[in-house]
Motif scaffolding. Sequence first.
Motif, PDB file in Angstrom:
ATOM      1  N   VAL A 153       0.817  -1.221   0.000  1.00 51.70           N
ATOM      2  CA  VAL A 153       0.000   0.000   0.000  1.00 51.70           C
ATOM      3  C   VAL A 153       0.850   1.270   0.000  1.00 51.70           C
ATOM      4  CG1 VAL A 153      -1.902  -1.178   1.155  1.00 51.70           C
ATOM      5  CG2 VAL A 153      -0.244   0.097   2.534  1.00 51.70           C
ATOM      6  N   GLY A 154       2.163   1.117  -0.177  1.00 49.58           N
ATOM      7  CA  GLY A 154       3.022   2.281  -0.359  1.00 49.58           C
ATOM      8  C   GLY A 154       3.402   3.016   0.911  1.00 49.58           C
ATOM      9  N   LEU A 155       3.463   2.310   2.048  1.00 46.01           N
ATOM     10  CA  LEU A 155       3.797   2.958   3.316  1.00 46.01           C
ATOM     11  C   LEU A 155       5.136   2.480   3.882  1.00 46.01           C
ATOM     12  CD1 LEU A 155       0.385   3.134   5.222  1.00 46.01           C
ATOM     13  CD2 LEU A 155       1.678   5.022   4.220  1.00 46.01           C
ATOM     14  N   LEU A 166       0.215  10.311  10.943  1.00 50.30           N
ATOM     15  CA  LEU A 166      -0.117  10.054   9.548  1.00 50.30           C
ATOM     16  C   LEU A 166      -1.234  10.970   9.068  1.00 50.30           C
ATOM     17  CD1 LEU A 166      -0.279   6.143   9.679  1.00 50.30           C
ATOM     18  CD2 LEU A 166       1.707   7.557   9.094  1.00 50.30           C
ATOM     19  N   SER A 167      -1.257  11.227   7.771  1.00 49.61           N
ATOM     20  CA  SER A 167      -2.372  11.960   7.169  1.00 49.61           C
ATOM     21  C   SER A 167      -3.586  11.035   7.077  1.00 49.61           C
ATOM     22  CB  SER A 167      -1.991  12.438   5.770  1.00 49.61           C
ATOM     23  OG  SER A 167      -1.854  11.323   4.893  1.00 49.61           O
ATOM     24  N   GLY A 168      -4.735  11.625   6.714  1.00 50.64           N
ATOM     25  CA  GLY A 168      -5.943  10.820   6.571  1.00 50.64           C
ATOM     26  C   GLY A 168      -5.797   9.732   5.524  1.00 50.64           C
ATOM     27  N   GLY A 169      -5.195  10.086   4.383  1.00 54.14           N
ATOM     28  CA  GLY A 169      -4.986   9.095   3.337  1.00 54.14           C
ATOM     29  C   GLY A 169      -4.057   7.980   3.772  1.00 54.14           C
ATOM     30  N   GLN A 170      -3.012   8.344   4.525  1.00 53.01           N
ATOM     31  CA  GLN A 170      -2.078   7.324   5.014  1.00 53.01           C
ATOM     32  C   GLN A 170      -2.759   6.419   6.043  1.00 53.01           C
ATOM     33  OE1 GLN A 170       0.939  10.039   6.349  1.00 53.01           O
ATOM     34  NE2 GLN A 170       2.181   9.810   4.491  1.00 53.01           N
ATOM     35  N   GLN A 171      -3.604   7.000   6.896  1.00 51.62           N
ATOM     36  CA  GLN A 171      -4.339   6.180   7.855  1.00 51.62           C
ATOM     37  C   GLN A 171      -5.249   5.189   7.136  1.00 51.62           C
ATOM     38  OE1 GLN A 171      -6.321   8.446  10.947  1.00 51.62           O
ATOM     39  NE2 GLN A 171      -4.605   9.853  11.114  1.00 51.62           N
ATOM     40  N   GLN A 172      -5.891   5.641   6.055  1.00 50.57           N
ATOM     41  CA  GLN A 172      -6.758   4.733   5.318  1.00 50.57           C
ATOM     42  C   GLN A 172      -5.948   3.621   4.665  1.00 50.57           C
ATOM     43  OE1 GLN A 172      -9.426   3.328   5.437  1.00 50.57           O
ATOM     44  NE2 GLN A 172     -10.897   4.715   4.518  1.00 50.57           N
ATOM     45  N   ARG A 173      -4.734   3.930   4.226  1.00 54.28           N
ATOM     46  CA  ARG A 173      -3.864   2.888   3.672  1.00 54.28           C
ATOM     47  C   ARG A 173      -3.532   1.842   4.736  1.00 54.28           C
ATOM     48  NH1 ARG A 173      -0.462   4.754  -1.132  1.00 54.28           N
ATOM     49  NH2 ARG A 173      -1.438   6.700  -1.769  1.00 54.28           N
ATOM     50  N   VAL A 174      -3.349   2.289   5.970  1.00 49.70           N
ATOM     51  CA  VAL A 174      -3.090   1.341   7.051  1.00 49.70           C
ATOM     52  C   VAL A 174      -4.308   0.437   7.250  1.00 49.70           C
ATOM     53  CG1 VAL A 174      -2.553   1.053   9.507  1.00 49.70           C
ATOM     54  CG2 VAL A 174      -1.488   2.908   8.209  1.00 49.70           C
ATOM     55  N   GLY A 175      -5.518   1.044   7.206  1.00 52.93           N
ATOM     56  CA  GLY A 175      -6.724   0.242   7.331  1.00 52.93           C
ATOM     57  C   GLY A 175      -6.840  -0.788   6.223  1.00 52.93           C
TER      58      GLY A 175
END
Length: 339
Positions: A153-155, A166-175
């Motif tokens: 997921v690119g993290l 983390l930003s909101g988009g990065q948090q969603q990538r973690v999810g």
Amino acid sequence: MTERPVKLACRHVWKIYGPHPERLLAGGAVPTMEEIRQSDHVGAVRDVTLEVAEGEIFVIMGLSGSGKSTLVRCLSRLIEPTGGEILYDGEDLLKASPARMIEIRRHRMGMVFQHFALLPHLTVLENVAFPLEIQGMDRAAREARAREVVQLVGLQGREGNYPRQLSGGQQQRVGIARSLAVEPDLWFLDEPFSALDPLIRREMQEEFLRIQRQLKKTIIFITHDFDEAIRLADRIAIIKDGAVVQVATPEDLVLAPANDYVAAFTAHVTRSKVVTLGRLAVAGLPDSVAGTLPGAARIEEVAERIVSADAPFAVERDGQVIGHVTPAAVISVLIGRSA
């Protein structure tokens, strides 16, 4: 859509809230919305029958309160349906024991919701590895798997960060990574990008499609955004008052709506975003063509190339030429005169 095995099927699924919902369905009855209301019940999901193919992105759409989220929770039995049948790889989930359902959710289903629900005291790597820890996987193995999906997921490089960093988009990538860690066969996503700003949302859609090209999961995706649905879906189900109104490809929903409700729902969609070359193709080939393009390509994606060539293009599907499309036909779609 190419014929593929059915991964998930539901037959006449109901979810009725109220004092005695089962009585409304006794003897195979099919109560109307008005009958449900008059009996002081609420019909959240009404007589839904649909099939989701293996590897398909199946989008469920509807206005707020239409029942789309309730339906998805019924499909995973997070909410207990009032009646019907839900078949997952042929197994009737409504006959499965609670222990069996826990096993299926832990090992074969992934779920991502609008609210990320990350554990604030755990790092990115620990959040992603958490469902594997619940499964009882040893630390080395679960961290190795977590690193794989974090990279997917690119993290990579943020494994030690906490959610607040983390930003909101990065948090969603973690999810998303956390849901993929268990390598699910079936992936449920309930408006996962709706809380993100438009630019980040677009990036996440692109990331989602990239991941799907690699993993080819069977996905049930909920959204109320038709542009998002068009971008992502193989097929779309439109739901209204708990009932499925139409199931079709984005193109067929826009060009052949089943009723006035679907027509109104899709009225403002830009046709060039959904109309494919295959829909415009005319049988036969002229003496010369400027090239060959896939029938699945949408007009928006190839319009500039076709119009600037000022010559017809051959259109192919499954390696076979099915006809040709002219610049004039493409221009007609762009200005809203056809398709």
